[in-house]
Motif scaffolding. Structure first.
Motif, PDB file in Angstrom:
ATOM      1  N   LEU A   1     -11.200  12.093   5.613  1.00 36.72           N
ATOM      2  CA  LEU A   1      -9.908  12.179   4.887  1.00 36.72           C
ATOM      3  C   LEU A   1      -8.804  12.110   6.105  1.00 36.72           C
ATOM      4  N   ARG A   2      -8.941  12.718   7.216  1.00 38.82           N
ATOM      5  CA  ARG A   2      -8.119  12.360   8.368  1.00 38.82           C
ATOM      6  C   ARG A   2      -7.919  10.963   8.673  1.00 38.82           C
ATOM      7  N   HIS A   3      -8.979  10.429   8.937  1.00 36.92           N
ATOM      8  CA  HIS A   3      -9.358   8.706   9.221  1.00 36.92           C
ATOM      9  C   HIS A   3      -8.438   8.003   8.266  1.00 36.92           C
ATOM     10  N   LYS A   4      -8.616   8.533   6.888  1.00 38.24           N
ATOM     11  CA  LYS A   4      -8.076   7.438   5.803  1.00 38.24           C
ATOM     12  C   LYS A   4      -6.547   7.609   5.641  1.00 38.24           C
ATOM     13  N   TYR A   5      -5.964   8.990   5.924  1.00 43.35           N
ATOM     14  CA  TYR A   5      -4.614   9.158   5.899  1.00 43.35           C
ATOM     15  C   TYR A   5      -3.820   8.702   6.958  1.00 43.35           C
ATOM     16  N   ARG A   6      -4.521   8.822   8.121  1.00 42.08           N
ATOM     17  CA  ARG A   6      -3.966   8.050   9.364  1.00 42.08           C
ATOM     18  C   ARG A   6      -4.032   6.648   9.487  1.00 42.08           C
TER      19      ARG A   6
ATOM     20  N   MET B   1       0.764  -1.182  -0.047  1.00 37.78           N
ATOM     21  CA  MET B   1       0.049  -0.092   0.176  1.00 37.78           C
ATOM     22  C   MET B   1       0.956   1.187  -0.043  1.00 37.78           C
ATOM     23  N   LYS B   2       0.566   2.145  -1.085  1.00 36.49           N
ATOM     24  CA  LYS B   2       1.341   3.340  -0.873  1.00 36.49           C
ATOM     25  C   LYS B   2       0.703   4.616  -0.016  1.00 36.49           C
ATOM     26  N   TYR B   3       1.496   5.276   0.597  1.00 32.72           N
ATOM     27  CA  TYR B   3       1.059   6.351   1.617  1.00 32.72           C
ATOM     28  C   TYR B   3       1.782   7.586   1.157  1.00 32.72           C
ATOM     29  N   PHE B   4       0.936   8.645   0.778  1.00 33.22           N
ATOM     30  CA  PHE B   4       1.215  10.224   0.336  1.00 33.22           C
ATOM     31  C   PHE B   4       1.046  10.980   1.538  1.00 33.22           C
ATOM     32  N   ASP B   5       2.027  11.656   1.729  1.00 35.61           N
ATOM     33  CA  ASP B   5       1.882  12.764   2.606  1.00 35.61           C
ATOM     34  C   ASP B   5       0.883  13.869   2.331  1.00 35.61           C
ATOM     35  N   PRO B   6      -0.247  14.291   3.033  1.00 35.77           N
ATOM     36  CA  PRO B   6      -1.390  15.014   2.396  1.00 35.77           C
ATOM     37  C   PRO B   6      -1.075  16.472   2.666  1.00 35.77           C
ATOM     38  N   ALA B   7       0.220  16.965   2.998  1.00 34.46           N
ATOM     39  CA  ALA B   7       0.451  18.283   3.425  1.00 34.46           C
ATOM     40  C   ALA B   7      -0.122  19.307   2.326  1.00 34.46           C
TER      41      ALA B   7
ATOM     42  N   ASN C   1      -1.939  14.612  12.258  1.00 37.61           N
ATOM     43  CA  ASN C   1      -3.052  14.556  11.404  1.00 37.61           C
ATOM     44  C   ASN C   1      -3.202  16.150  10.632  1.00 37.61           C
ATOM     45  N   ALA C   2      -3.343  16.056   9.396  1.00 40.38           N
ATOM     46  CA  ALA C   2      -3.170  17.356   8.667  1.00 40.38           C
ATOM     47  C   ALA C   2      -4.751  17.905   8.941  1.00 40.38           C
ATOM     48  N   SER C   3      -4.430  19.320   9.056  1.00 44.79           N
ATOM     49  CA  SER C   3      -5.774  20.260   9.450  1.00 44.79           C
ATOM     50  C   SER C   3      -6.733  20.332   8.065  1.00 44.79           C
ATOM     51  N   PHE C   4      -6.108  20.361   6.918  1.00 44.22           N
ATOM     52  CA  PHE C   4      -6.716  20.182   5.352  1.00 44.22           C
ATOM     53  C   PHE C   4      -7.450  21.624   5.203  1.00 44.22           C
ATOM     54  N   LYS C   5      -8.302  21.907   6.309  1.00 44.11           N
ATOM     55  CA  LYS C   5      -9.050  23.033   6.036  1.00 44.11           C
ATOM     56  C   LYS C   5      -8.281  24.484   6.151  1.00 44.11           C
ATOM     57  N   VAL C   6      -8.392  25.414   5.128  1.00 40.50           N
ATOM     58  CA  VAL C   6      -7.748  26.618   4.963  1.00 40.50           C
ATOM     59  C   VAL C   6      -8.861  27.709   5.536  1.00 40.50           C
ATOM     60  N   PRO C   7      -8.249  28.646   6.273  1.00 34.45           N
ATOM     61  CA  PRO C   7      -9.200  29.466   7.000  1.00 34.45           C
ATOM     62  C   PRO C   7      -9.516  30.882   6.026  1.00 34.45           C
ATOM     63  N   VAL C   8     -10.577  30.991   5.452  1.00 32.91           N
ATOM     64  CA  VAL C   8     -11.141  32.166   4.680  1.00 32.91           C
ATOM     65  C   VAL C   8     -12.054  33.034   5.310  1.00 32.91           C
ATOM     66  N   LYS C   9     -11.879  34.288   5.223  1.00 37.40           N
ATOM     67  CA  LYS C   9     -12.843  35.364   5.627  1.00 37.40           C
ATOM     68  C   LYS C   9     -13.880  35.558   4.482  1.00 37.40           C
ATOM     69  N   PHE C  10     -15.159  35.612   4.750  1.00 36.85           N
ATOM     70  CA  PHE C  10     -16.207  35.705   3.564  1.00 36.85           C
ATOM     71  C   PHE C  10     -16.867  37.118   4.096  1.00 36.85           C
TER      72      PHE C  10
ATOM     73  N   GLN D   1      -0.954   1.634   8.306  1.00 38.95           N
ATOM     74  CA  GLN D   1      -0.769   0.212   7.457  1.00 38.95           C
ATOM     75  C   GLN D   1       0.554   0.252   6.831  1.00 38.95           C
ATOM     76  N   VAL D   2       1.236   1.231   6.131  1.00 42.83           N
ATOM     77  CA  VAL D   2       2.563   1.348   5.511  1.00 42.83           C
ATOM     78  C   VAL D   2       3.478   0.950   6.539  1.00 42.83           C
ATOM     79  N   GLU D   3       3.504   1.661   8.019  1.00 41.44           N
ATOM     80  CA  GLU D   3       4.320   1.181   8.830  1.00 41.44           C
ATOM     81  C   GLU D   3       4.636  -0.095   9.211  1.00 41.44           C
ATOM     82  N   GLU D   4       3.398  -0.828   9.217  1.00 46.45           N
ATOM     83  CA  GLU D   4       3.212  -2.323   9.686  1.00 46.45           C
ATOM     84  C   GLU D   4       3.974  -2.934   8.643  1.00 46.45           C
TER      85      GLU D   4
END
Length: 428
Positions: free
Chosen positions: A28-33, A1-7, A80-89, A38-41
């Motif tokens: 997404l957080r659960h998936k990448y964690r 299984m491949k692992y990609f850093d989601p940064a 865990n990556a935060s993923f969400k970018v803060p935006v002011k509307f 799995q890759v480490e194991e």
């Protein structure tokens, strides 16, 4: 299984799409964690080294490859990556909207979420202003957000819009616009690389773009999974009914997957009238082609607006001896007084359940006995992850194989006693 850093993966949620974006982010957080673990194991077993050393090596590679290396974070530990970018509307008194991205997104793979049909109050300027937006307001908010991301140097921009706006305006019968394709071309001209949507109304829209890709997802697996959880429902004398000629292909798919017969409601419409609510639809006549007597009827459609045509179809089916009716709607718009009219139809015994997805945000529907909400955020998370990693998404677009596996498992179970459907929500 491949692992990609989601940064390098970043999500922007427009005011209307904030709820759905948050649900997808959790997946997404659960998936990448899980992927990292799995890759480490696997590497630990393969190279006969301890997991801590493997984690250190993965961490080193990620830090070298990542542009934003943070040496203060835990070494060798997955953060865990935060993923969400803060935006002011901001919403100005004259109705103009402004999006300000509050951190660098230069070179990032951006996914902009918007729920075009969200009619609940949305917040601006950090909650200082609250307003109810129409689909046109949400559309304009999406455009200014795309422009802000483009001006900020985003590497790639993908729109995540479960409900494609103006999808029913996809063909011209006279002096009218092809607005569905025009909106896509506008997004394409703004630099949008991908659009991810759910059960688009017509494939004509997909074929209208030059370079932009449109990934059209389907909720059929989640819907069939929900049917299998309705105790013994598939062992009934069961028939799939297409609610009109435009939905034949969709219901043919369900009939084939469930190995059940297919019937059709043929509707004649008066196109000089516009359906404004369930009591005033433009249906002039309905005919049933097929047999529904003493059968459980299943109908699937891409969207439910005012509900008028659906209620008329239910009445005809019950008049023809249908035992009970279950409907599945990918895009539960419930425009106008649709919920109230369906409340009345349910009291009259016209249907058993309506299965809808969380593609459209609804609070009022969730407390209805007759409504079952299916969560599709996991599906969107898987597609986003694969697109970000430049992997194939074909197995997620064509889900017939996993549906066949689900059905084969279900039919081998021993029949259970008939019970009411207890769960209001199903696992995604």
């Amino acid at each position: 299984m491949k692992y990609f850093d989601p940064a390098n993966l970043a999500i922007i949620a427009c005011p209307g799409g904030d709820v759905f974006a948050n649900e997808v982010i959790e997946h997404l957080r659960h998936k990448y964690r899980h992927s990292r673990k799995q890759v480490e194991e696997q590497l630990s077993k393969h190279y006969n080294v301890n997991k801590e050393q493997v984690a250190l090596n993965i961490d080193l590679v990620n830090r070298v490859a990542s542009r934003g290396t943070n040496l203060q974070s835990g070494i060798g530990k997955y953060t865990n990556a935060s993923f969400k970018v803060p935006v002011k509307f901001s919403l100005f008194p004259n109705g103009e909207i402004k999006a300000e991205i509050e951190e660098s997104v230069r070179g990032k793979d951006i996914y902009i979420f918007q729920d075009m049909e969200n009619r609940y109050p949305v917040m601006f300027s950090g909650g200082q202003m609250v307003d109810n937006f129409s689909i046109n307001d949400h559309l304009m908010t999406t455009m200014v957000t795309v422009d802000a991301a483009q001006q900020s140097g985003a590497g790639r921009i993908t729109l995540v819009i479960p409900v494609y706006p103006y999808a029913r305006q996809h063909k011209a019968k006279g002096r009218e616009g092809l607005t569905a394709s025009r909106i896509g071309k506008i997004f394409e001209s703004l630099g949008v690389h991908h659009i991810i949507t759910l059960d688009i109304h017509s494939r004509d829209i997909i074929n209208a773009f030059h370079k932009m890709r449109l990934e059209n997802l389907h909720a059929s697996y989640q819907i069939i999974q929900t049917l299998t959880q309705m105790d013994n429902i598939l062992n009934d004398d069961f028939v799939v009914v297409s609610p009109d000629t435009g939905a034949v292909d969709r219901n043919k798919f369900y009939a084939s997957a469930l190995k059940k017969p297919l019937a059709l409601l043929y509707k004649e419409r008066d196109y000089s009238k516009i359906s404004r609510d369930a009591a005033k639809s433009n249906i002039s006549q309905i005919r049933l082609l097929g047999n529904v007597k003493d059968k459980t009827v299943f109908m699937a459609d891409d969207m439910l607006g005012t509900g008028g045509t659906l209620i008329k179809g239910m009445k005809l089916l019950m008049d023809n001896g249908a035992r009970r009716i279950i409907c599945a709607i990918s895009l539960p718009l419930f425009s106008g007084d649709a919920i109230a009219h369906l409340d009345e139809a349910y009291k009259e015994g016209l249907f058993f359940r309506i299965i809808g997805t969380n593609a459209v945000y609804h609070e009022e529907l969730l407390n209805r006995e007759w409504y079952v909400s299916v969560n599709i955020s996991s599906l969107f998370a898987h597609v986003i992850s694969r697109l970000h990693q430049n992997q194939s998404v074909s197995s997620l677009l064509d889900n017939s194989r996993i549906i066949n596996r689900l059905i084969s498992k279900t039919v081998t179970k021993e029949p259970q006693n008939e019970l009411p459907f207890a769960s209001k929500k199903t696992a995604d």
